[in-house]
Design an enzyme around this catalytic site. Structure first.
Site, PDB file in Angstrom:
ATOM      1  N   GLU A 116       0.250  12.320   2.147  1.00  0.00           N
ATOM      2  CA  GLU A 116      -0.128  11.190   1.481  1.00  0.00           C
ATOM      3  C   GLU A 116      -1.572  11.569   1.979  1.00  0.00           C
ATOM      4  O   GLU A 116      -1.813  10.761   2.648  1.00  0.00           O
ATOM      5  CB  GLU A 116       0.329   9.980   1.372  1.00  0.00           C
ATOM      6  CG  GLU A 116      -0.387   8.974   0.651  1.00  0.00           C
ATOM      7  CD  GLU A 116       0.889   7.806   0.816  1.00  0.00           C
ATOM      8  OE1 GLU A 116       1.494   7.879   0.111  1.00  0.00           O
ATOM      9  OE2 GLU A 116       0.022   6.621   0.284  1.00  0.00           O
ATOM     10  N   ALA A 162      -6.272   1.026  -3.681  1.00  0.00           N
ATOM     11  CA  ALA A 162      -6.588   1.089  -1.586  1.00  0.00           C
ATOM     12  C   ALA A 162      -6.790   1.653  -0.990  1.00  0.00           C
ATOM     13  O   ALA A 162      -6.406   2.998  -0.286  1.00  0.00           O
ATOM     14  CB  ALA A 162      -4.385   1.854  -1.966  1.00  0.00           C
ATOM     15  N   GLY A 208      -0.088  -1.671  -7.417  1.00  0.00           N
ATOM     16  CA  GLY A 208      -1.323  -2.127  -7.028  1.00  0.00           C
ATOM     17  C   GLY A 208      -1.688  -3.825  -6.734  1.00  0.00           C
ATOM     18  O   GLY A 208      -0.207  -4.634  -6.973  1.00  0.00           O
ATOM     19  N   ASP A 209      -1.745  -4.092  -6.014  1.00  0.00           N
ATOM     20  CA  ASP A 209      -2.375  -5.459  -5.798  1.00  0.00           C
ATOM     21  C   ASP A 209      -3.474  -6.872  -6.145  1.00  0.00           C
ATOM     22  O   ASP A 209      -4.527  -6.177  -6.668  1.00  0.00           O
ATOM     23  CB  ASP A 209      -2.500  -6.234  -3.318  1.00  0.00           C
ATOM     24  CG  ASP A 209      -1.613  -4.842  -2.866  1.00  0.00           C
ATOM     25  OD1 ASP A 209      -0.128  -5.966  -3.459  1.00  0.00           O
ATOM     26  OD2 ASP A 209      -1.801  -4.641  -2.215  1.00  0.00           O
ATOM     27  N   ALA A 266       5.796  -2.643 -11.866  1.00  0.00           N
ATOM     28  CA  ALA A 266       6.092  -1.102 -11.566  1.00  0.00           C
ATOM     29  C   ALA A 266       6.929  -0.902 -13.049  1.00  0.00           C
ATOM     30  O   ALA A 266       6.627  -0.078 -13.541  1.00  0.00           O
ATOM     31  CB  ALA A 266       5.727  -0.706 -10.827  1.00  0.00           C
ATOM     32  N   GLN A 278       7.781   2.576   1.572  1.00  0.00           N
ATOM     33  CA  GLN A 278       6.789   2.425   2.014  1.00  0.00           C
ATOM     34  C   GLN A 278       6.985   2.030   3.313  1.00  0.00           C
ATOM     35  O   GLN A 278       8.147   2.755   3.803  1.00  0.00           O
ATOM     36  CB  GLN A 278       6.692   0.269   2.518  1.00  0.00           C
ATOM     37  CG  GLN A 278       5.625  -0.622   3.439  1.00  0.00           C
ATOM     38  CD  GLN A 278       4.567  -0.049   2.837  1.00  0.00           C
ATOM     39  OE1 GLN A 278       4.233   1.012   2.933  1.00  0.00           O
ATOM     40  NE2 GLN A 278       3.394  -1.004   2.037  1.00  0.00           N
TER      41      GLN A 278
HETATM   42  P1  FAD Z   1       6.494  -4.219  -8.387  1.00  0.00           P
HETATM   43  O1  FAD Z   1       7.822  -2.855  -8.264  1.00  0.00           O
HETATM   44  O2  FAD Z   1       6.009  -4.510  -9.371  1.00  0.00           O
HETATM   45  O3  FAD Z   1       7.123  -4.621  -7.383  1.00  0.00           O
HETATM   46  C1  FAD Z   1       5.340  -6.132  -6.854  1.00  0.00           C
HETATM   47  C2  FAD Z   1       6.946  -7.251  -6.031  1.00  0.00           C
HETATM   48  O4  FAD Z   1       7.851  -7.732  -7.950  1.00  0.00           O
HETATM   49  C3  FAD Z   1       7.939  -7.058  -5.710  1.00  0.00           C
HETATM   50  O5  FAD Z   1       8.760  -7.829  -4.395  1.00  0.00           O
HETATM   51  C4  FAD Z   1       9.488  -6.968  -6.720  1.00  0.00           C
HETATM   52  O6  FAD Z   1      10.289  -7.258  -5.963  1.00  0.00           O
HETATM   53  C5  FAD Z   1       8.705  -7.690  -7.467  1.00  0.00           C
HETATM   54  N1  FAD Z   1       9.702  -7.186  -8.666  1.00  0.00           N
HETATM   55  C6  FAD Z   1       9.187  -5.801  -9.134  1.00  0.00           C
HETATM   56  N2  FAD Z   1       9.695  -5.637 -10.998  1.00  0.00           N
HETATM   57  C7  FAD Z   1       9.883  -6.808 -10.952  1.00  0.00           C
HETATM   58  C8  FAD Z   1      10.241  -7.558 -12.248  1.00  0.00           C
HETATM   59  N3  FAD Z   1      10.399  -6.981 -13.693  1.00  0.00           N
HETATM   60  N4  FAD Z   1      10.206  -8.943 -12.602  1.00  0.00           N
HETATM   61  C9  FAD Z   1       9.977  -9.862 -11.494  1.00  0.00           C
HETATM   62  N5  FAD Z   1       9.563  -9.687  -9.851  1.00  0.00           N
HETATM   63  C10 FAD Z   1       9.463  -8.024 -10.092  1.00  0.00           C
HETATM   64  N6  FAD Z   1      -1.293   0.433  -3.992  1.00  0.00           N
HETATM   65  C11 FAD Z   1      -2.552   0.884  -4.234  1.00  0.00           C
HETATM   66  O7  FAD Z   1      -2.921  -0.307  -4.536  1.00  0.00           O
HETATM   67  N7  FAD Z   1      -1.951   2.174  -4.735  1.00  0.00           N
HETATM   68  C12 FAD Z   1      -1.748   3.213  -4.717  1.00  0.00           C
HETATM   69  O8  FAD Z   1      -2.078   4.241  -4.208  1.00  0.00           O
HETATM   70  C13 FAD Z   1      -0.795   2.821  -3.456  1.00  0.00           C
HETATM   71  N8  FAD Z   1       0.163   3.707  -3.335  1.00  0.00           N
HETATM   72  C14 FAD Z   1       1.658   3.347  -2.509  1.00  0.00           C
HETATM   73  C15 FAD Z   1       2.456   3.571  -2.238  1.00  0.00           C
HETATM   74  C16 FAD Z   1       3.768   3.556  -1.703  1.00  0.00           C
HETATM   75  C17 FAD Z   1       4.856   4.934  -1.459  1.00  0.00           C
HETATM   76  C18 FAD Z   1       4.107   2.388  -2.055  1.00  0.00           C
HETATM   77  C19 FAD Z   1       5.439   1.882  -1.012  1.00  0.00           C
HETATM   78  C20 FAD Z   1       2.868   1.311  -1.479  1.00  0.00           C
HETATM   79  C21 FAD Z   1       1.717   2.013  -2.712  1.00  0.00           C
HETATM   80  N9  FAD Z   1       0.987   1.506  -2.771  1.00  0.00           N
HETATM   81  C22 FAD Z   1      -0.290   1.030  -3.648  1.00  0.00           C
HETATM   82  C23 FAD Z   1       1.063  -0.697  -2.441  1.00  0.00           C
HETATM   83  C24 FAD Z   1       1.780  -1.596  -4.032  1.00  0.00           C
HETATM   84  O9  FAD Z   1       0.852  -1.084  -5.173  1.00  0.00           O
HETATM   85  C25 FAD Z   1       1.613  -2.346  -3.424  1.00  0.00           C
HETATM   86  O10 FAD Z   1       3.497  -3.300  -2.251  1.00  0.00           O
HETATM   87  C26 FAD Z   1       2.004  -3.487  -4.612  1.00  0.00           C
HETATM   88  O11 FAD Z   1       1.416  -4.742  -4.205  1.00  0.00           O
HETATM   89  C27 FAD Z   1       3.627  -3.315  -5.564  1.00  0.00           C
HETATM   90  O12 FAD Z   1       3.824  -2.070  -6.154  1.00  0.00           O
HETATM   91  P2  FAD Z   1       5.157  -1.786  -6.491  1.00  0.00           P
HETATM   92  O13 FAD Z   1       4.334  -0.617  -7.229  1.00  0.00           O
HETATM   93  O14 FAD Z   1       6.697  -2.020  -5.879  1.00  0.00           O
HETATM   94  O15 FAD Z   1       5.507  -3.255  -7.497  1.00  0.00           O
END
Ligand code: FAD
Length: 290
Positions: free
Chosen positions: A17, A51, A108-109, A124, A176
């Site tokens: 990465e 990020a 993302g956050d 996502a 993660q």
């Molecule tokens: P989601 O899948 O949307 O999940 C977020 C929260 O919502 C979780 O608690 C999940 O259980 C819950 N959830 C998911 N779907 C639903 C639904 N349909 N209804 C209700 N709740 C739901 N961040 C960046 O800004 N840039 C990056 O390049 C980046 N790369 C990453 C790469 C990896 C491998 C990982 C693990 C994380 C990365 N992140 C990055 C961090 C990530 O954006 C954060 O962890 C963010 O808080 C959650 O992203 P997610 O895609 O898991 O979100």
């Protein structure tokens, strides 16, 4: 080629990465890092977005350079945050025009005080669907959390949301970072119990300094096992960050070896745009390509 199809049975892979270099001045060090890490023959190179690495433009530029100049299979990350379906459509077009076939779709956050993205990209899953609608042939990865995402109420709920990301069209997941291999295998088993057997790539972060340990403990919901923390503290007290790095390299190498020996297809490593520690870890794990 789609990442899951690049994997060869009984040949554990390393993937890496990167984050886009912050500016022109950071470019020579970045290129040197990439050049040195090419020894690992990475299955793919992921490029973060946001990020700490700026927006989609820098991500796509870096991914394109790694693809064109180094011949790497690349996986730019895309986020819900700071995007809407139109900007996602634009990014998908650009990605395809560069010949890139894989993306990682993450939420993302959100900035403090904002709890949902505008225009329907709340999770996502929404991003996966939007990318799929734009281009059904792109291979889409998503994030997975062996220790559960901090916003999730339970590991069960978190795994159910991961299953929904697969159901929405994701082809594979990248985890993660985590420090306890049992959490990864437990997650893979729970997914299989729900009928989902798609590829989940485990991520390992080699610890390089005590400051990084403090940041991890503050920022991330990933617990550091007590034994590891005690070893890092003792190393820091006796030998400073050089000794911490050595403990971190040993732990990461054992973790990587443990993962592949127990059946993981390969391991995703976080070099933080520096080469030495990851090369050391792969060497110690006995996975350096010939
Ligand atoms: P989601 O899948 O949307 O999940 C977020 C929260 O919502 C979780 O608690 C999940 O259980 C819950 N959830 C998911 N779907 C639903 C639904 N349909 N209804 C209700 N709740 C739901 N961040 C960046 O800004 N840039 C990056 O390049 C980046 N790369 C990453 C790469 C990896 C491998 C990982 C693990 C994380 C990365 N992140 C990055 C961090 C990530 O954006 C954060 O962890 C963010 O808080 C959650 O992203 P997610 O895609 O898991 O979100």
């Amino acid at each position: 080629m789609p990442i899951p199809r690049l994997i060869e049975e009984d040949r554990p892979f390393i993937s890496l990465e990167f984050f886009p270099p912050r500016n022109e001045d950071a470019l020579p060090v970045f290129l040197d890092t990439v050049h040195r890490l090419a020894r690992l023959k990475p299955l793919f190179a992921a490029v973060t977005c946001g990020a700490g690495g700026g927006g989609a433009t820098g991500t796509l530029r870096t991914a394109r350079d790694l693809c064109e100049e180094k011949g790497f299979t690349v996986m730019p990350h895309m986020t819900c945050v700071r995007n809407d379906p139109e900007s996602i459509a634009e990014q998908v077009r650009e990605i395809r025009s560069c010949g890139i076939r894989n993306v990682l779709a993450v939420r993302g956050d959100f900035p403090d005080g904002v709890d949902s993205a505008p225009k329907g990209l709340r999770h996502a899953t929404d991003l996966v669907r939007t990318v799929r609608q734009q281009d059904p042939d792109l291979c889409v990865g998503v994030a997975a959390y062996p220790d559960a995402h901090p916003e999730s109420e339970s590991i069960e709920q978190d795994i159910e949301h991961l299953r929904q990301k697969f159901e929405a069209g994701a082809d594979f997941a990248v985890t993660q970072l985590f420090f306890d291999n049992r959490k990864y295998f437990d997650m893979v088993e729970r997914l299989a119990d729900k009928g989902c057997t798609k590829l989940v790539i485990p991520s390992v972060l080699p610890i390089r300094s005590f400051g990084q340990v403090r940041r991890l403990m503050g920022l991330c919901s990933t617990p550091i096992p007590g034994k590891l923390l005690a070893a890092l503290e003792a190393a820091h007290a006796s030998g400073g960050d050089g000794a911490v790095r050595d403990v971190g390299a040993d732990y990461a190498a054992a973790q990587v070896r443990g993962l592949v020996d127990a059946g993981a297809p390969g391991v995703h490593l976080y070099p933080f745009n520096r080469a030495g520690l990851c090369l050391d870890v792969v060497e110690r794990a006995g996975l350096m390509p010939a």
